[in-house]
Design an enzyme around this catalytic site. Structure first.
Site, PDB file in Angstrom:
ATOM      1  N   ASN A 183       0.848  -1.193   0.000  1.00 43.37           N
ATOM      2  CA  ASN A 183       0.000   0.000   0.000  1.00 43.37           C
ATOM      3  C   ASN A 183       0.883   1.243   0.000  1.00 43.37           C
ATOM      4  OD1 ASN A 183       0.628   0.811   2.796  1.00 43.37           O
ATOM      5  ND2 ASN A 183      -0.375  -1.121   3.284  1.00 43.37           N
ATOM      6  N   LYS A 206       9.811 -17.214  -9.803  1.00 41.52           N
ATOM      7  CA  LYS A 206       9.082 -16.158 -10.517  1.00 41.52           C
ATOM      8  C   LYS A 206       8.016 -16.779 -11.425  1.00 41.52           C
ATOM      9  CE  LYS A 206       9.627 -12.447 -13.788  1.00 41.52           C
ATOM     10  NZ  LYS A 206      10.481 -11.812 -14.783  1.00 41.52           N
ATOM     11  N   PHE A 240      -4.475   3.299  14.758  1.00 42.85           N
ATOM     12  CA  PHE A 240      -4.789   4.282  13.730  1.00 42.85           C
ATOM     13  C   PHE A 240      -5.916   3.715  12.873  1.00 42.85           C
ATOM     14  CE2 PHE A 240      -1.715   7.830  12.988  1.00 42.85           C
ATOM     15  CZ  PHE A 240      -0.944   7.657  14.119  1.00 42.85           C
TER      16      PHE A 240
HETATM   17  O1  PMT Z   1       3.138   6.053   6.515  1.00 42.10           O
HETATM   18  P1  PMT Z   1       2.600   7.391   6.023  1.00 42.10           P
HETATM   19  O2  PMT Z   1       2.860   7.582   4.548  1.00 42.10           O
HETATM   20  O3  PMT Z   1       3.102   8.528   6.861  1.00 42.10           O
HETATM   21  O4  PMT Z   1       1.017   7.363   6.174  1.00 42.10           O
HETATM   22  C1  PMT Z   1       0.420   7.383   7.438  1.00 42.10           C
HETATM   23  C2  PMT Z   1      -0.744   6.393   7.545  1.00 42.10           C
HETATM   24  C3  PMT Z   1      -1.875   6.836   6.622  1.00 42.10           C
HETATM   25  C4  PMT Z   1      -0.302   4.985   7.140  1.00 42.10           C
HETATM   26  C5  PMT Z   1      -1.199   6.399   9.059  1.00 42.10           C
HETATM   27  O5  PMT Z   1      -1.616   7.694   9.389  1.00 42.10           O
HETATM   28  C6  PMT Z   1      -2.342   5.419   9.281  1.00 42.10           C
HETATM   29  O6  PMT Z   1      -3.505   5.743   9.163  1.00 42.10           O
HETATM   30  N1  PMT Z   1      -2.015   4.146   9.638  1.00 42.10           N
HETATM   31  C7  PMT Z   1      -2.954   3.049   9.770  1.00 42.10           C
HETATM   32  C8  PMT Z   1      -3.368   2.566   8.404  1.00 42.10           C
HETATM   33  C9  PMT Z   1      -4.265   1.347   8.456  1.00 42.10           C
HETATM   34  O7  PMT Z   1      -3.800   0.278   8.186  1.00 42.10           O
HETATM   35  O8  PMT Z   1      -5.469   1.557   8.880  1.00 42.10           O
HETATM   36  P2  PMT Z   1      -6.595   0.385   9.027  1.00 42.10           P
HETATM   37  O9  PMT Z   1      -7.832   1.123   9.271  1.00 42.10           O
HETATM   38  O10 PMT Z   1      -6.509  -0.566   7.884  1.00 42.10           O
HETATM   39  O11 PMT Z   1      -6.132  -0.403  10.336  1.00 42.10           O
HETATM   40  C10 PMT Z   1      -6.586  -0.030  11.633  1.00 42.10           C
HETATM   41  C11 PMT Z   1      -5.515  -0.352  12.663  1.00 42.10           C
HETATM   42  O12 PMT Z   1      -5.337  -1.769  12.743  1.00 42.10           O
HETATM   43  C12 PMT Z   1      -4.164   0.241  12.387  1.00 42.10           C
HETATM   44  O13 PMT Z   1      -3.595   0.684  13.602  1.00 42.10           O
HETATM   45  C13 PMT Z   1      -3.369  -0.934  11.812  1.00 42.10           C
HETATM   46  O14 PMT Z   1      -1.965  -0.822  12.151  1.00 42.10           O
HETATM   47  C14 PMT Z   1      -3.986  -2.112  12.542  1.00 42.10           C
HETATM   48  N2  PMT Z   1      -3.968  -3.375  11.772  1.00 42.10           N
HETATM   49  C15 PMT Z   1      -4.647  -3.484  10.598  1.00 42.10           C
HETATM   50  C16 PMT Z   1      -4.654  -4.683   9.925  1.00 42.10           C
HETATM   51  C17 PMT Z   1      -3.968  -5.776  10.476  1.00 42.10           C
HETATM   52  N3  PMT Z   1      -3.940  -6.951   9.851  1.00 42.10           N
HETATM   53  N4  PMT Z   1      -3.302  -5.645  11.635  1.00 42.10           N
HETATM   54  C18 PMT Z   1      -3.305  -4.462  12.297  1.00 42.10           C
HETATM   55  O15 PMT Z   1      -2.681  -4.354  13.366  1.00 42.10           O
END
Ligand code: PMT
Length: 399
Positions: A206, A285, A320
């Site tokens: 991503n 590959k 986040f």
């Molecule tokens: O890295 P940058 O370019 O500075 O960009 C910042 C950012 C947009 C990446 C950051 O601000 C941000 O929003 N990070 C979280 C992105 C995300 O994965 O969001 P989500 O809504 O998909 O996940 C929610 C939370 O669960 C997040 O804390 C994520 O780390 C966590 N997660 C998600 C999926 C997973 N399989 N395991 C997790 O722990």
């Protein structure tokens, strides 16, 4: 008032880099006073340093004959941080032995603020047990030592002894000027994307650059916390002072985070973890003709959800959420579902927010139901606001 930095420069070839260091510090709004040994004036001119620092430069013990013996005390009294870069074996030895026989060593014997020493010399001089003993003497007295970098040395040898780059020294000075209000906190931060391989040359990922998570790790370390950064492939450099654990896939991130979770006080999950990975990745590959129009995927473990289930009462968990539609409802849902103390919500469709930019626009959703909308601001500032709230949460839990 601007913080005041005393920069001591001794007679090594790396002295030629010090005008750039002065420029970096003055650009960060610091007032820089330079004091040189006579030998240093052979490598960099006082005029250059006076021009870039916009301050008089001091190198002669007897220059100020109207107030003999006072100048060095005045210089030592007026500073917030005192730095010697480069620091030769000779000057390190004198300071360790308490010898003050020129302006620089006299001033540094009188300073009472934090001191940073940046040794720079030939590799064999640096490894000499006497030099190492002198460096350790200064360290044991509470002076900060910035280890020299390894590489090509001006004398033709290769090894440790290079003065760290001015950017690295400037960061260290900024850290010494920052109050250590998070000292004692053990904080684990995740950052960056994960990469989920389809074959050895292709992967699903991503747009995360890692800037947001790195800013949090950086500010937490600057504020004195013991920081571990578990990060996918970063587009920015991992900060100094943190334990950086690079990972590639979501499964690796899960494993590294789970190993460390029992030993930390706070987890802040800024990483953009891939929710899915290709179900049938191959070690060779794939030929173009073998790639099917659809890629089957399987879910990755949700790291944050797992942490939410394991969390102790004294631990703080911050997640986040990067959303594009129905932002608030989805953020509130994740706060609850993942058992978080706080969620940092960003609408990644907004200009200046989310992926790969230097700013962010966030909303804090608290477990208590309170919510705080922030304006657009640099990611370092967002990081500090998150850490302020983490500090308050921890205080409530452990006091
Ligand atoms: O890295 P940058 O370019 O500075 O960009 C910042 C950012 C947009 C990446 C950051 O601000 C941000 O929003 N990070 C979280 C992105 C995300 O994965 O969001 P989500 O809504 O998909 O996940 C929610 C939370 O669960 C997040 O804390 C994520 O780390 C966590 N997660 C998600 C999926 C997973 N399989 N395991 C997790 O722990």
């Amino acid at each position: 008032m601007s913080p005041s930095v005393l920069l001591g420069i001794t007679g090594g070839i790396a002295a030629y880099k010090t005008p750039w260091l002065v420029r970096l510090l003055t650009q960060s709004d610091m007032d820089v006073r330079c004091v040189l040994t006579q030998a240093a004036t052979q490598f960099v001119t006082p005029l250059t340093l006076a021009t870039v620092s916009n301050n008089p430069v001091h190198y002669d013990m007897w220059a100020n004959r109207d107030r003999p013996g006072v100048e060095h005390i005045a210089l030592a009294d007026e500073v917030d941080v005192a730095v010697i870069a480069p620091a030769t074996a000779n000057v390190i030895g004198k300071l360790a032995a308490g010898i003050a026989d020129d302006l620089l060593t006299t001033v540094f014997t009188a300073v009472r603020c934090p001191v940073l020493i940046c040794p720079a010399m030939n590799v064999n001089m640096f490894r000499n047990p006497i030099v190492q003993r002198n460096i350790n003497t200064l360290r044991e007295l509470g002076w900060n030592i910035l280890e020299p970098a390894a590489g090509w040395l001006a004398c033709g040898w290769v090894g440790e002894g290079r003065m760290p780059e001015p950017e690295v020294i400037a960061e260290e000075i900024r850290r010494l000027l920052t109050p250590a209000d998070l000292a004692g906190e053990r904080i684990l931060v995740t950052a960056g994307p994960t990469e989920e391989p389809l074959d050895p040359v292709r992967f699903i990922t991503n747009r995360s650059s890692g800037k947001m998570g790195v800013a949090i790790a950086q500010r937490a370390a600057m504020r004195g916390a013991d920081v571990t950064l578990v990060a996918g492939p970063l587009k920015v450099q991992a900060p100094q002072w943190v334990t950086h654990i690079p990972v590639r896939t979501a499964q690796e991130m899960y494993d590294r985070v789970m190993e460390r979770f029992p030993d930390v006080d706070v987890v802040i999950k800024a990483a953009a973890v891939a929710d899915f990975r290709p179900g049938n990745s191959t070690l060779e590959k794939l030929e173009k003709s073998n790639i099917r129009p659809t890629i089957e995927v399987v879910p990755n473990p949700d790291i944050l959800m797992t942490l939410g289930g394991l969390k102790r009462d004294d631990q703080v968990l911050v997640g986040f959420a990067a959303e594009t539609t129905d932002v608030l409802r989805k953020g509130r849902g994740k706060l609850k579902a993942k058992n978080l103390d706080m969620l940092v919500l960003n609408d990644v469709t907004k200009p200046g927010a989310g992926f790969d930019c230097d700013t962010n626009i966030v909303r804090f959703l608290h477990r208590s139901g309170e919510e705080e909308q922030m304006d657009i601001m640099p990611k370092e500032q967002v990081a500090d606001l998150i850490l302020d709230r983490v500090k308050a949460l921890r205080k409530g839990l452990v006091s």
